[in-house]
Scaffold this active site. Sequence first.
Site, PDB file in Angstrom:
ATOM      1  CG  ASP A  28      66.699  10.324  22.002  1.00 35.56           C
ATOM      2  OD1 ASP A  28      67.945  10.220  21.966  1.00 35.56           O
ATOM      3  OD2 ASP A  28      66.050  10.148  23.042  1.00 35.56           O
ATOM      4  CG  ASN A  84      62.094   6.378  31.433  1.00 37.36           C
ATOM      5  OD1 ASN A  84      61.413   5.356  31.452  1.00 37.36           O
ATOM      6  ND2 ASN A  84      63.098   6.545  30.582  1.00 37.36           N
ATOM      7  CD  GLN A  91      62.722  12.198  34.483  1.00 42.92           C
ATOM      8  OE1 GLN A  91      62.087  11.736  35.436  1.00 42.92           O
ATOM      9  NE2 GLN A  91      62.486  13.387  33.970  1.00 42.92           N
ATOM     10  CG  HIS A  97      62.003  13.251  27.969  1.00 44.83           C
ATOM     11  ND1 HIS A  97      62.561  13.692  29.143  1.00 44.83           N
ATOM     12  CD2 HIS A  97      62.485  12.004  27.766  1.00 44.83           C
ATOM     13  CE1 HIS A  97      63.374  12.761  29.626  1.00 44.83           C
ATOM     14  NE2 HIS A  97      63.337  11.718  28.811  1.00 44.83           N
ATOM     15  CG  HIS A  99      61.691   8.115  25.365  1.00 50.62           C
ATOM     16  ND1 HIS A  99      62.985   8.309  24.967  1.00 50.62           N
ATOM     17  CD2 HIS A  99      61.679   8.365  26.703  1.00 50.62           C
ATOM     18  CE1 HIS A  99      63.730   8.654  26.007  1.00 50.62           C
ATOM     19  NE2 HIS A  99      62.959   8.695  27.080  1.00 50.62           N
TER      20      HIS A  99
HETATM   21  P1  AMP Z   1      65.457   9.641  29.656  1.00 48.46           P
HETATM   22  O1  AMP Z   1      66.414   8.532  29.991  1.00 48.46           O
HETATM   23  O2  AMP Z   1      64.020   9.188  29.589  1.00 48.46           O
HETATM   24  O3  AMP Z   1      65.647  10.854  30.537  1.00 48.46           O
HETATM   25  O4  AMP Z   1      65.808  10.054  28.178  1.00 48.46           O
HETATM   26  C1  AMP Z   1      66.619  11.128  27.836  1.00 48.46           C
HETATM   27  C2  AMP Z   1      66.793  11.092  26.330  1.00 48.46           C
HETATM   28  O5  AMP Z   1      67.212  12.377  25.897  1.00 48.46           O
HETATM   29  C3  AMP Z   1      67.834  10.073  25.863  1.00 48.46           C
HETATM   30  O6  AMP Z   1      67.212   9.144  24.981  1.00 48.46           O
HETATM   31  C4  AMP Z   1      68.883  10.944  25.162  1.00 48.46           C
HETATM   32  O7  AMP Z   1      69.419  10.329  24.016  1.00 48.46           O
HETATM   33  C5  AMP Z   1      68.086  12.195  24.816  1.00 48.46           C
HETATM   34  N1  AMP Z   1      68.855  13.424  24.710  1.00 48.46           N
HETATM   35  C6  AMP Z   1      69.708  13.938  25.624  1.00 48.46           C
HETATM   36  N2  AMP Z   1      70.207  15.113  25.196  1.00 48.46           N
HETATM   37  C7  AMP Z   1      69.650  15.356  23.983  1.00 48.46           C
HETATM   38  C8  AMP Z   1      69.753  16.413  23.008  1.00 48.46           C
HETATM   39  N3  AMP Z   1      70.556  17.453  23.203  1.00 48.46           N
HETATM   40  N4  AMP Z   1      69.030  16.316  21.880  1.00 48.46           N
HETATM   41  C9  AMP Z   1      68.209  15.262  21.674  1.00 48.46           C
HETATM   42  N5  AMP Z   1      68.061  14.243  22.542  1.00 48.46           N
HETATM   43  C10 AMP Z   1      68.772  14.277  23.674  1.00 48.46           C
END
Ligand code: AMP
Length: 134
Positions: A28, A84, A91, A97, A99
Amino acid sequence: MCVFCKIVSGEIPSTKVYEDDKFLAFMDIGPVNKGHVLVIPKKHAETFIDLTEEEAGELFKVVNKVAKAVKRGLNADGLNIINNVGAVSGQEVFHVHVHIIPRFENDGMKFGWRKLEYKEGEIKEYAERIKSAL
Ligand code: AMP
Ligand code: ZN
């Protein structure tokens, strides 16, 4: 194409830690703690509940494997494994995804759980509503 589909296709870069024909795990870019990993199915689906039970089971097999490596490899004291579903839950990326967040004693991160109380009989009512939707 969504941002994680672009990661799968290689259109945008990522730091991968595990890959097989159906799943990918990568770092992440905005980690809660350093070593925070995301596990995704390569096939696009918006949320965890858009997966079949079989797909969700396979996803969590990979989550289990990678979680053990995060814990062992980073010598973490514990983990948060979080998914999420929907904007209301936090989300932001609408490609499923999970975490995997390494946790360390005194790492200063506090998830803000609250504890509500049920009124008399209410806990059973909620359980019934869930059971009848299974
Ligand atoms: P969520 O809030 O559960 O949708 O989490 C989305 C996650 O994706 C966040 O923790 C971001 O830091 C991560 N994220 C977004 N874009 C990227 C990317 N290009 N590469 C890696 N992680 C990402
Ligand atoms: Zn996608």
